[in-house]
Scaffold this active site. Structure first.
Site, short mmCIF file in Angstrom:
data_model
loop_
_atom_site.label_atom_id
_atom_site.label_comp_id
_atom_site.label_asym_id
_atom_site.label_seq_id
_atom_site.Cartn_x
_atom_site.Cartn_y
_atom_site.Cartn_z
N ASN A 113 -11.73 37.16 11.10
CA ASN A 113 -12.13 37.48 9.72
C ASN A 113 -13.66 37.38 9.67
OD1 ASN A 113 -12.59 37.66 7.00
ND2 ASN A 113 -11.63 35.71 6.47
N LYS A 121 -15.55 38.23 7.31
CA LYS A 121 -16.05 38.01 5.94
C LYS A 121 -17.18 39.00 5.64
CE LYS A 121 -14.37 33.34 6.29
NZ LYS A 121 -14.40 31.97 5.84
N HIS A 170 -6.89 35.52 0.46
CA HIS A 170 -7.76 34.51 1.07
C HIS A 170 -8.29 33.59 -0.02
CE1 HIS A 170 -11.08 32.63 3.16
NE2 HIS A 170 -10.52 33.03 4.29
N GLU A 183 -11.07 32.29 -0.52
CA GLU A 183 -12.39 32.64 -1.08
C GLU A 183 -12.24 33.68 -2.19
OE1 GLU A 183 -14.36 33.57 2.61
OE2 GLU A 183 -14.44 31.44 3.11
N GLU A 205 -4.14 28.07 5.57
CA GLU A 205 -5.56 27.74 5.65
C GLU A 205 -5.91 26.70 4.59
OE1 GLU A 205 -8.11 31.05 7.56
OE2 GLU A 205 -7.92 31.49 5.44
N GLY A 219 -14.60 26.69 7.12
CA GLY A 219 -16.06 26.65 7.22
C GLY A 219 -16.64 25.25 7.28
N SER A 243 -11.71 26.43 10.52
CA SER A 243 -12.55 25.83 11.57
C SER A 243 -11.91 25.90 12.96
CB SER A 243 -12.91 24.39 11.21
OG SER A 243 -13.73 24.38 10.06
N GLY A 289 -15.85 31.86 11.10
CA GLY A 289 -17.19 31.73 11.69
C GLY A 289 -17.22 32.00 13.19
P1 PGA Z 1 -13.53 29.45 9.42
O1 PGA Z 1 -12.89 30.46 8.38
O2 PGA Z 1 -12.90 29.71 10.76
O3 PGA Z 1 -15.01 29.75 9.41
O4 PGA Z 1 -13.22 28.07 8.93
C1 PGA Z 1 -11.52 30.77 8.41
C2 PGA Z 1 -11.18 31.69 7.29
O5 PGA Z 1 -11.77 31.59 6.21
O6 PGA Z 1 -10.31 32.56 7.44
#
Ligand code: PGA
Length: 254
Positions: free
Chosen positions: A16, A18, A104, A106, A174, A180, A215, A237
């Site tokens: 992802n 983003k 998601h 976010e 998640e 993150g 993460s 990330g």
């Molecule tokens: P992250 O994000 O690996 O940076 O924690 C995962 C996600 O939001 O799908």
């Protein structure tokens, strides 16, 4: 039906990106990414989800036979029409997408996306034969209150009310606080959540896979991939670095 989504024994590595990337980034990323062995040869299914604007470029840069691409969102209304700023599931399919991330956290937080919105988007994805990657997960406060499993169970019940048994489905657990943060959830907590999701959904959907996200990186993928009912991972990330993706995919494929 999406020909790339098959048995639950298969593993997935979903990137992802983003709101990151430019055309040069896409080209350089692809030049440094090593395609995994095909899923039929025991490799895992890589799915790369860039921003909408780079879907076609990414599709052109990667071998379509073994690597799928996906979008990070989809319009809940499938019809062409006066829906400024929206991108429909059939448009995504037209750009070569086979997967789409839905719900998601976010987007749930910043756009107020609800379980009902997810339900409509799941229907739109199914209509265009896209495999949805439905994201669920609790806040830190909900986890500390001891209600994480109950919360996620309710999210799934609401979003999947109309999803057909035979349509493919990936669910990504998640926990919001792990995204993150550099700190993945504890293996025991992931195991408990994935066992609960498996118990809730495995009898209801024929082609389902359960992913963990939050993460994920090359250092923790080994232990994450050993947890029962973890069929793959959703990577934020770390997925921006093709070397890290290569490592994660190699671990999942072994
Ligand atoms: P992250 O994000 O690996 O940076 O924690 C995962 C996600 O939001 O799908």
């Amino acid at each position: 039906m999406n020909s790339k989504t098959s048995a639950a024994a298969k593993k997935w590595a979903v990137a992802n990106w983003k709101q990151f990337g430019r055309q040069n980034f896409v080209r350089e990323w692809c030049a440094n990414f090593t395609p995994p062995p095909s899923p039929s040869a025991g490799g895992c299914q890589a799915v790369i989800c860039p921003p909408f604007s780079y879907l076609s470029l990414l599709r052109a840069q990667l071998p379509a036979s073994d690597i799928a691409i996906g979008a990070q969102n989809v319009a809940s209304n499938g019809d062409d029409g006066a829906h400024t700023g929206e991108v429909s599931a059939s448009m995504l399919a037209d750009c070569g997408c086979e997967y789409v991330i839905i719900g998601h956290s976010e987007r749930r937080q910043s756009q107020g996306e609800s379980d009902d919105d997810c339900r409509a988007k799941l229907a739109a994805a199914a209509e265009a034969e896209l495999t949805p990657i439905l994201c669920v997960g609790e806040s830190l406060a909900t986890r500390q209150a001891g209600s994480a499993v109950e919360f996620v169970t309710q999210q799934l019940t609401a979003a999947l009310k109309d999803h057909s048994r035979t349509a493919p489905l990936l669910v990504a657990y998640e926990p919001i606080w792990a995204i993150g943060s550099g700190q993945a959830a504890k293996s025991d907590d992931i195991a408990t959540m994935h066992a609960a999701i498996h118990a809730q959904l495995s009898d209801k959907f024929d082609r389902i896979g359960l992913l963990y996200g939050g993460s994920v990186n090359p250092s923790n993928i080994g232990s994450l991939s050993c947890i029962d009912f973890v069929d793959g991972v959703l990577i934020g990330g770390a997925s921006l670095d093709p070397t890290k993706m290569n490592h994660i995919i190699t671990t999942l494929s072994s």
